[in-house]
Design a protein around this motif. Sequence first.
Motif, PDB file in Angstrom:
ATOM      1  N   PHE A 123      31.848 -25.648 -29.916  1.00  0.00           N
ATOM      2  CA  PHE A 123      30.953 -26.048 -28.820  1.00  0.00           C
ATOM      3  C   PHE A 123      31.565 -25.852 -27.436  1.00  0.00           C
ATOM      4  O   PHE A 123      30.888 -25.955 -26.422  1.00  0.00           O
ATOM      5  CB  PHE A 123      30.519 -27.510 -29.000  1.00  0.00           C
ATOM      6  CG  PHE A 123      31.673 -28.454 -29.166  1.00  0.00           C
ATOM      7  CD1 PHE A 123      32.325 -28.965 -28.060  1.00  0.00           C
ATOM      8  CD2 PHE A 123      32.118 -28.803 -30.446  1.00  0.00           C
ATOM      9  CE1 PHE A 123      33.402 -29.821 -28.223  1.00  0.00           C
ATOM     10  CE2 PHE A 123      33.188 -29.655 -30.608  1.00  0.00           C
ATOM     11  CZ  PHE A 123      33.846 -30.170 -29.493  1.00  0.00           C
ATOM     12  N   PHE A 124      32.860 -25.562 -27.402  1.00  0.00           N
ATOM     13  CA  PHE A 124      33.481 -25.277 -26.108  1.00  0.00           C
ATOM     14  C   PHE A 124      33.078 -23.876 -25.640  1.00  0.00           C
ATOM     15  O   PHE A 124      33.127 -23.559 -24.470  1.00  0.00           O
ATOM     16  CB  PHE A 124      35.015 -25.308 -26.211  1.00  0.00           C
ATOM     17  CG  PHE A 124      35.597 -26.694 -26.212  1.00  0.00           C
ATOM     18  CD1 PHE A 124      35.748 -27.393 -25.022  1.00  0.00           C
ATOM     19  CD2 PHE A 124      35.998 -27.286 -27.406  1.00  0.00           C
ATOM     20  CE1 PHE A 124      36.302 -28.667 -25.018  1.00  0.00           C
ATOM     21  CE2 PHE A 124      36.548 -28.557 -27.406  1.00  0.00           C
ATOM     22  CZ  PHE A 124      36.694 -29.255 -26.211  1.00  0.00           C
ATOM     23  N   PHE A 125      32.734 -23.040 -26.620  1.00  0.00           N
ATOM     24  CA  PHE A 125      32.502 -21.634 -26.297  1.00  0.00           C
ATOM     25  C   PHE A 125      31.048 -21.210 -26.339  1.00  0.00           C
ATOM     26  O   PHE A 125      30.695 -20.152 -25.856  1.00  0.00           O
ATOM     27  CB  PHE A 125      33.336 -20.762 -27.230  1.00  0.00           C
ATOM     28  CG  PHE A 125      34.806 -21.098 -27.136  1.00  0.00           C
ATOM     29  CD1 PHE A 125      35.550 -20.635 -26.051  1.00  0.00           C
ATOM     30  CD2 PHE A 125      35.416 -21.922 -28.066  1.00  0.00           C
ATOM     31  CE1 PHE A 125      36.900 -20.974 -25.928  1.00  0.00           C
ATOM     32  CE2 PHE A 125      36.760 -22.264 -27.950  1.00  0.00           C
ATOM     33  CZ  PHE A 125      37.503 -21.788 -26.876  1.00  0.00           C
ATOM     34  N   SER A 126      30.207 -22.031 -26.933  1.00  0.00           N
ATOM     35  CA  SER A 126      28.780 -21.714 -26.893  1.00  0.00           C
ATOM     36  C   SER A 126      27.991 -23.004 -27.029  1.00  0.00           C
ATOM     37  O   SER A 126      28.449 -23.967 -27.634  1.00  0.00           O
ATOM     38  CB  SER A 126      28.411 -20.749 -28.022  1.00  0.00           C
ATOM     39  OG  SER A 126      28.673 -21.349 -29.278  1.00  0.00           O
ATOM     40  N   GLN A 127      26.810 -22.984 -26.444  1.00  0.00           N
ATOM     41  CA  GLN A 127      25.966 -24.167 -26.512  1.00  0.00           C
ATOM     42  C   GLN A 127      25.596 -24.421 -27.966  1.00  0.00           C
ATOM     43  O   GLN A 127      25.216 -23.490 -28.676  1.00  0.00           O
ATOM     44  CB  GLN A 127      24.701 -23.921 -25.686  1.00  0.00           C
ATOM     45  CG  GLN A 127      23.788 -25.121 -25.650  1.00  0.00           C
ATOM     46  CD  GLN A 127      22.790 -25.033 -24.502  1.00  0.00           C
ATOM     47  OE1 GLN A 127      23.091 -24.486 -23.444  1.00  0.00           O
ATOM     48  NE2 GLN A 127      21.602 -25.566 -24.718  1.00  0.00           N
ATOM     49  N   PRO A 128      25.747 -25.673 -28.420  1.00  0.00           N
ATOM     50  CA  PRO A 128      25.440 -25.953 -29.823  1.00  0.00           C
ATOM     51  C   PRO A 128      23.988 -25.602 -30.163  1.00  0.00           C
ATOM     52  O   PRO A 128      23.089 -25.851 -29.360  1.00  0.00           O
ATOM     53  CB  PRO A 128      25.698 -27.454 -29.957  1.00  0.00           C
ATOM     54  CG  PRO A 128      25.791 -27.988 -28.578  1.00  0.00           C
ATOM     55  CD  PRO A 128      26.228 -26.867 -27.691  1.00  0.00           C
ATOM     56  N   GLU A 129      23.804 -25.033 -31.307  1.00  0.00           N
ATOM     57  CA  GLU A 129      22.458 -24.637 -31.706  1.00  0.00           C
ATOM     58  C   GLU A 129      21.654 -25.824 -32.207  1.00  0.00           C
ATOM     59  O   GLU A 129      20.482 -25.965 -31.895  1.00  0.00           O
ATOM     60  CB  GLU A 129      22.527 -23.568 -32.799  1.00  0.00           C
ATOM     61  CG  GLU A 129      22.869 -22.195 -32.232  1.00  0.00           C
ATOM     62  CD  GLU A 129      22.944 -21.132 -33.305  1.00  0.00           C
ATOM     63  OE1 GLU A 129      22.218 -21.241 -34.309  1.00  0.00           O
ATOM     64  OE2 GLU A 129      23.750 -20.196 -33.133  1.00  0.00           O
ATOM     65  N   ASN A 130      22.307 -26.666 -32.981  1.00  0.00           N
ATOM     66  CA  ASN A 130      21.606 -27.839 -33.497  1.00  0.00           C
ATOM     67  C   ASN A 130      22.068 -29.090 -32.765  1.00  0.00           C
ATOM     68  O   ASN A 130      23.245 -29.392 -32.732  1.00  0.00           O
ATOM     69  CB  ASN A 130      21.880 -27.995 -34.992  1.00  0.00           C
ATOM     70  CG  ASN A 130      21.379 -26.786 -35.769  1.00  0.00           C
ATOM     71  OD1 ASN A 130      20.224 -26.378 -35.606  1.00  0.00           O
ATOM     72  ND2 ASN A 130      22.247 -26.210 -36.568  1.00  0.00           N
ATOM     73  N   ILE A 131      21.119 -29.764 -32.168  1.00  0.00           N
ATOM     74  CA  ILE A 131      21.425 -31.009 -31.486  1.00  0.00           C
ATOM     75  C   ILE A 131      20.940 -32.139 -32.386  1.00  0.00           C
ATOM     76  O   ILE A 131      19.759 -32.230 -32.714  1.00  0.00           O
ATOM     77  CB  ILE A 131      20.693 -31.110 -30.128  1.00  0.00           C
ATOM     78  CG1 ILE A 131      20.933 -29.864 -29.262  1.00  0.00           C
ATOM     79  CG2 ILE A 131      21.111 -32.370 -29.388  1.00  0.00           C
ATOM     80  CD1 ILE A 131      22.347 -29.699 -28.760  1.00  0.00           C
ATOM     81  N   GLU A 132      21.877 -32.982 -32.736  1.00  0.00           N
ATOM     82  CA  GLU A 132      21.553 -34.058 -33.674  1.00  0.00           C
ATOM     83  C   GLU A 132      20.853 -35.198 -32.927  1.00  0.00           C
ATOM     84  O   GLU A 132      21.402 -36.286 -32.742  1.00  0.00           O
ATOM     85  CB  GLU A 132      22.857 -34.546 -34.321  1.00  0.00           C
ATOM     86  CG  GLU A 132      22.671 -35.374 -35.580  1.00  0.00           C
ATOM     87  CD  GLU A 132      24.004 -35.927 -36.070  1.00  0.00           C
ATOM     88  OE1 GLU A 132      25.042 -35.259 -35.868  1.00  0.00           O
ATOM     89  OE2 GLU A 132      24.001 -37.043 -36.610  1.00  0.00           O
TER      90      GLU A 132
END
Length: 509
Positions: A408-417
């Motif tokens: 998540f430091f390198f790309s926006q997380p795909e799944n947001i819990e």
Amino acid sequence: MTKRKVRVRFAPSPTGGLHLGGVRTVLFNYLFARKHGGDFILRIEDTDQNRFVEGAEDYIQDTLAWCGLVPDESPVHGGAFAPYRQSERKERYRAYAEQLVKDGYAYYAFDTPEELEQMRIQFKTAENPSPQYNQVIREQMRNSLTMPEAEVQALLDAGTTYVIRIKMPKDETLTFTDMIRGEVSFNTSQVDDKVLLKGDGMPTYHLAVVVDDYQMEISHAFRGEEWLPSAPVHLLLWKYLGWEEAMPEWAHLPLILKPDGNGKLSKRDGDRLGFPVFAMDWTDPKTAEKTTGFRERGFLPEAFVNMLAMLGWNDGTDQELFSLEELVEKFSMERVHKGGAKFDYEKAKWFNHEWIKKTPADQLLPAVKSALLANAVPVTDDIVLEKVIGLVKERCTLLPDFVQQSAFFFSQPENIEISAIQPKWDDKKNLFFAELIRAWELSTLWEASDLEKEFKELAAANQLKPGELMLPFRIMLVGGKYGPGVFDIAEIIGREATLARIKHTLQLL
RNA sequence: GCCCGGUUCGUCUAUCGGCUAGGACAGCCCCCUUUCACGGGGCAAAGACGGGUUCGAUUCCCGUACCGGGUACCA
């Protein structure tokens, strides 16, 4: 023993992947050699042509390189005692076997495999389930001890296939000192007439190991405990060949056992229990069956080596973490345990975790980077990566753990819990984050401590407890309930990404 | 069967005749942390059994039991 140059050897049979116990034998050889300023030799024992496996020798070399246990002499490193493959030394062995026959210490045997099998069936009883070709039985077999000389010569002249067997003496006690076990004795009547030279002209292990250890001037011979029963054969060979003075000192290493149940650890146990047994990935060239190794599971070689050293050895203190250099300094064969050790994968992982924690981020970087890249994490900036590693390494046990902890430091997380925050979500919190965005758009500072201060002040101004807001904030940045401190994350990913992720999640709620 | 080796917490091990048997992993509890870890503190957990030797045995000796290894023209 007279003091002479320490020369030790690891002598594997290239039949597949290198197993834990094998690597530990390498390690103890290596440590002993380094400690005493000696040489560490890799010798390939490929006398059984039926068991040749493509790629196995390269695999062994690669494993030693990965572990940092590089031999001084080997088939690829060369050396003054070349060649280092027994198959390439084939011609040397026969003469010694013939010499033994001439001296009355060995004899020709013409029994076919079928005849041997028949003998085993014939003499098999409840008390003696596995009859041996020994002092008694040999009298009934077809060999140069039972047959007239002329007949033997005729067979030989006709080119009949034969083996050469050692002639074990009757009722003699053989004693030697094992560096780990002390004095060990055998009665020769209990030992069978082992084959020394096979029908195909290749030596068996028994002959080859003695001849090569002699010719390579091996001073200390370390091997697994499974060899202890054949030690009397080797002892006698050293004596019969007239090399007794040059015989190496022996140490028979304890075995590594299955974690559950009993017996020595095998590749199958790893498959069954879900942990590696081989040092590195191994694919059987015949069956294409793939076995994962410690390296590919995400072990650091330092941890792997450290773990192996502690399986049967300790320095007498409570210290458990040792670098290879420390091991070299402190190792002694006398402190090797006698009993076998059950392998504990949990403890192995603990060693790796400890090594990840104690290894500086910049040194971890190459391995972590390839683990991340292998999992499609878009790392580009090494400076950032190094910071990230420093932040997350204490929560990583195996290298692949870095993927979840730092993706998540390198790309926006795909799944947001969002399910983790939705139940307690309300307008007040919504408002807080809206204000937070505004405040941070204007803020001149972007360091974790400043961000935390502003965050908490704003929370107070909105009569909200910071604690209620931290988890939502974490979910926004990370996507889940994991990772290092949120403000550290925000600092590293930067203002733009932080605000974008807050906004993105706000829209989902 | 026979031969060889081994036997301390569930696991890896310390102890070279004086032990309230120590450490580590795993387990459980607490603190720290309003994620998860890390860290700190605590709990629980062992000398296979029987004989000797000794003032004193986990430690030395013997026996038994159990475990492992070997018993191939494999290593």
